[in-house]
Design a protein around this motif. Structure first.
Motif, PDB file in Angstrom:
ATOM      1  N   GLN A   4      29.118  56.546  58.855  1.00 53.00           N
ATOM      2  CA  GLN A   4      30.241  55.989  58.120  1.00 53.00           C
ATOM      3  C   GLN A   4      30.703  56.939  57.037  1.00 53.00           C
ATOM      4  OE1 GLN A   4      29.031  52.211  56.633  1.00 53.00           O
ATOM      5  NE2 GLN A   4      28.862  51.273  58.657  1.00 53.00           N
ATOM      6  N   ARG A   5      31.953  56.811  56.618  1.00 52.56           N
ATOM      7  CA  ARG A   5      32.468  57.586  55.503  1.00 52.56           C
ATOM      8  C   ARG A   5      31.636  57.281  54.259  1.00 52.56           C
ATOM      9  NH1 ARG A   5      37.195  60.029  56.538  1.00 52.56           N
ATOM     10  NH2 ARG A   5      38.524  59.219  58.196  1.00 52.56           N
ATOM     11  N   GLY A   6      31.469  58.345  53.436  1.00 50.31           N
ATOM     12  CA  GLY A   6      30.734  58.166  52.204  1.00 50.31           C
ATOM     13  C   GLY A   6      29.254  58.464  52.332  1.00 50.31           C
ATOM     14  N   ALA A   7      28.792  58.786  53.525  1.00 52.69           N
ATOM     15  CA  ALA A   7      27.357  59.012  53.719  1.00 52.69           C
ATOM     16  C   ALA A   7      26.997  60.482  53.697  1.00 52.69           C
ATOM     17  CB  ALA A   7      26.909  58.394  55.035  1.00 52.69           C
ATOM     18  N   GLY A   8      27.836  61.325  53.074  1.00 54.45           N
ATOM     19  CA  GLY A   8      27.631  62.764  53.143  1.00 54.45           C
ATOM     20  C   GLY A   8      26.385  63.263  52.467  1.00 54.45           C
ATOM     21  N   GLY A  64      48.929  65.658  48.865  1.00 51.59           N
ATOM     22  CA  GLY A  64      47.758  65.696  49.722  1.00 51.59           C
ATOM     23  C   GLY A  64      47.315  64.310  50.130  1.00 51.59           C
ATOM     24  N   THR A  65      46.334  64.264  51.011  1.00 56.54           N
ATOM     25  CA  THR A  65      45.761  63.014  51.500  1.00 56.54           C
ATOM     26  C   THR A  65      44.422  62.787  50.835  1.00 56.54           C
ATOM     27  OG1 THR A  65      46.839  63.279  53.648  1.00 56.54           O
ATOM     28  CG2 THR A  65      44.965  61.770  53.539  1.00 56.54           C
ATOM     29  N   LEU A  66      44.233  61.604  50.261  1.00 56.70           N
ATOM     30  CA  LEU A  66      42.981  61.250  49.609  1.00 56.70           C
ATOM     31  C   LEU A  66      42.072  60.530  50.614  1.00 56.70           C
ATOM     32  CD1 LEU A  66      41.320  61.062  46.962  1.00 56.70           C
ATOM     33  CD2 LEU A  66      42.403  58.828  46.593  1.00 56.70           C
ATOM     34  N   TYR A  67      40.786  60.904  50.621  1.00 58.04           N
ATOM     35  CA  TYR A  67      39.802  60.250  51.482  1.00 58.04           C
ATOM     36  C   TYR A  67      38.823  59.479  50.602  1.00 58.04           C
ATOM     37  CZ  TYR A  67      41.589  63.161  55.268  1.00 58.04           C
ATOM     38  OH  TYR A  67      42.391  63.767  56.207  1.00 58.04           O
ATOM     39  N   PRO A  68      39.142  58.206  50.299  1.00 53.51           N
ATOM     40  CA  PRO A  68      38.256  57.406  49.439  1.00 53.51           C
ATOM     41  C   PRO A  68      36.880  57.218  50.069  1.00 53.51           C
ATOM     42  CG  PRO A  68      40.407  56.348  49.715  1.00 53.51           C
ATOM     43  CD  PRO A  68      40.333  57.451  50.719  1.00 53.51           C
ATOM     44  N   ASP A  69      35.880  57.076  49.223  1.00 54.74           N
ATOM     45  CA  ASP A  69      34.498  56.796  49.631  1.00 54.74           C
ATOM     46  C   ASP A  69      33.824  57.937  50.377  1.00 54.74           C
ATOM     47  OD1 ASP A  69      34.488  54.289  48.448  1.00 54.74           O
ATOM     48  OD2 ASP A  69      35.275  53.316  50.240  1.00 54.74           O
ATOM     49  N   THR A  70      34.442  59.106  50.416  1.00 47.36           N
ATOM     50  CA  THR A  70      33.772  60.258  51.012  1.00 47.36           C
ATOM     51  C   THR A  70      32.934  60.967  49.944  1.00 47.36           C
ATOM     52  OG1 THR A  70      35.788  61.567  50.651  1.00 47.36           O
ATOM     53  CG2 THR A  70      35.432  60.654  52.846  1.00 47.36           C
ATOM     54  N   GLN A  92      33.219  63.382  45.049  1.00 51.52           N
ATOM     55  CA  GLN A  92      33.522  61.998  45.409  1.00 51.52           C
ATOM     56  C   GLN A  92      35.026  61.841  45.610  1.00 51.52           C
ATOM     57  OE1 GLN A  92      31.102  59.279  45.537  1.00 51.52           O
ATOM     58  NE2 GLN A  92      32.815  58.304  46.605  1.00 51.52           N
ATOM     59  N   ASN A  93      35.420  61.299  46.760  1.00 48.19           N
ATOM     60  CA  ASN A  93      36.834  61.065  47.090  1.00 48.19           C
ATOM     61  C   ASN A  93      37.576  62.394  47.226  1.00 48.19           C
ATOM     62  OD1 ASN A  93      35.958  58.482  46.607  1.00 48.19           O
ATOM     63  ND2 ASN A  93      37.632  57.911  45.251  1.00 48.19           N
ATOM     64  N   ARG A  94      37.294  63.088  48.308  1.00 51.69           N
ATOM     65  CA  ARG A  94      37.847  64.413  48.571  1.00 51.69           C
ATOM     66  C   ARG A  94      39.339  64.329  48.908  1.00 51.69           C
ATOM     67  NH1 ARG A  94      36.977  70.148  48.379  1.00 51.69           N
ATOM     68  NH2 ARG A  94      38.686  70.947  49.650  1.00 51.69           N
TER      69      ARG A  94
END
Length: 456
Positions: A4-8, A64-70, A92-94
């Motif tokens: 899942q997103r955010g599990a980096g 740009g595009t924000l990727y929340p929870d990444t 956080q939030n790339r």
């Protein structure tokens, strides 16, 4: 199952448990053969869903595009002063076009079993403002280091506004210090602050392993798209004060340094700044892994020494339209200890230019280096983003990702795994184990390619 997103940062604890700092000496390096059976190690999730408020960066119409929870590009340190203390940091939030809304830091005083959060004000989303020097919309390139006997933790951030070298843009290298294991952070110090005419990039920070007073920061300072000399700042007072940043190596016009990292080679307290030097001519370009040396704690530096050519081709999905992975193909990883230093990077020389493997070179003085050898476990697949470290008992470890389990090419799935090779005989032989995966790289932010981080 897809991650899942955010599990980096999930696999981060496993990596540091096997790769905490120390030293070794080594000999001829040979890759592990055959490929070991698939196995896994326990994972503990560190990163959590974002708590940033919408619009916390203060930009009315962000680009740009924000990727929340990444959560990407993790850094983690084990404290030599307190064996139960670990500190982690990540983006956080790339954003798709550079940086994240903030850097989140977490600390554990229970050996990694429990975590709490405490982040310096490196950007507006982590309470940065003009008064505390953190009045920036974005932050990137987290890096951590710990002093040897006091256990002070230092965190470095690239903080910036706008686009690289764009009108009205600005950038800074900000450092914060924690004297209580990452629980709280003292006032931020700006090592450098610049406007639109330059861009500071790819910083790293290193505490001297023999002297708590010395901490070194290094980065490249772009004055145009093709010119970026190496800048350096140090403290000789354990972080209470910092000297003015200065240029320690300029590769000249149509050339730049990238990914500067300082390690300290013993005996002799020899500082080594290892980096990639990229040159772009009229009809040609080249990349070299190079190093400069200092024998006086960074006061003066030698001329550059070439370790090797860097022949990476980068990683991409084998299925059309061949989506790129933004990996560490232009960067190196370096670790030193007990009389030897190791450098790892992506390189395609082992496959005659078809795909990247993981190269490793060794030196005992920073001046002469072994020829690069391949150390990733499966030489027939794309491998990328290596991290090398040398543990106190002499074990050498290299972690990396590869695509060996991506057996059914697809334009919606790209399965990767995280692996670690270790050597207990000074680098003569390596064995491999599986750390995590398979996970779908398409769950990662698209930041000029599917992005886990340029480095880990």
């Amino acid at each position: 199952m897809d991650a899942q997103r955010g599990a980096g940062v999930v696999a981060l604890l496993t990596l540091v448990a096997a790769c905490s700092s120390g030293g070794s000496s080594g000999g001829t390096i040979t890759p592990p053969q055959p490929v070991p059976p698939f196995s896994s190690v326990q994972q503990i999730r560190v990163s959590q869903p974002t708590t940033f408020a919408p619009g916390c960066d203060g930009v009315a119409s962000p680009v740009g595009t924000l990727y929340p929870d990444t959560a990407v590009e993790p850094s983690l340190v084990a404290n030599p002063f307190n064996a139960t203390n670990l500190v982690a940091a990540w983006q956080q939030n790339r954003w798709s076009n550079g940086g994240a809304q903030g850097l989140v830091l977490a600390y554990s005083v229970g050996g990694g079993t429990g975590w709490a959060f405490s982040s310096p004000p490196f950007s507006r989303c982590t309470d940065g403002n003009a008064a505390n020097l953190g009045d920036y919309a974005r932050a990137s390139d987290p890096w951590l280091t710990v002093s040897p006997t006091k256990g002070y933790v230092y965190a470095l951030s690239l903080s910036f506004n706008g686009t690289t070298l764009g009108p009205g843009s600005s950038s800074a290298m900000l450092v914060a210090r924690s004297v209580d294991f990452g629980v709280t952070w003292q006032g931020t110090h700006a090592l450098i602050q610049d406007g639109a005419q330059v861009f500071n990039d790819k910083g790293s920070i290193t505490a001297d392993p023999t002297n708590d007073n010395y901490v070194y920061a290094v980065w490249d300072r772009m004055t145009s798209e093709v010119t970026a000399p190496t800048y350096f700042a140090r403290t000789t007072t354990g972080g209470s004060t910092w000297e003015t940043a200065r240029n320690i190596y300029d590769p000249g016009s149509s050339a730049q340094t990238l990914g500067n990292q300082i390690v300290v080679l013993q005996p002799g307290d020899v500082l080594l700044d290892v980096f990639t030097e990229i040159s772009t001519g009229v009809n040609t370009s080249s990349s070299l892994v190079r190093v400069i040396r200092s024998l006086n704690n960074g006061a003066t530096w030698s001329a550059p020494i070439t370790i090797s050519e860097l022949q990476s081709v980068g990683t991409s999905n084998p299925a059309p339209p061949h989506a790129p992975v933004r990996d560490g193909s232009d960067l190196v990883s370096v670790s030193a200890g007990a009389g030897a230093v190791y450098v790892a990077w992506q390189d395609s020389r082992f496959s005659m230019g078809k795909h990247d493997g993981i190269a490793l070179s060794r030196s005992t003085d920073g001046q002469t280096w072994t020829a690069p050898v391949q150390v990733n476990g499966d030489p027939n697949v794309q491998a990328f983003t290596p991290t090398v470290n040398v543990r106190a008992d002499g074990v050498i470890a290299v972690t990396y990702f590869d695509l060996r389990n991506n057996t059914t090419p697809s334009d919606t799935t790209l399965y990767a795994d995280c692996w670690m090779v270790t050597s207990t005989d000074g680098g003569s032989t390596f064995s491999e184990q599986h750390l995590s995966g398979s996970f779908n790289l398409y769950n990662a932010p698209d930041a000029e390619g599917l992005f886990l981080g340029d480095y880990q």
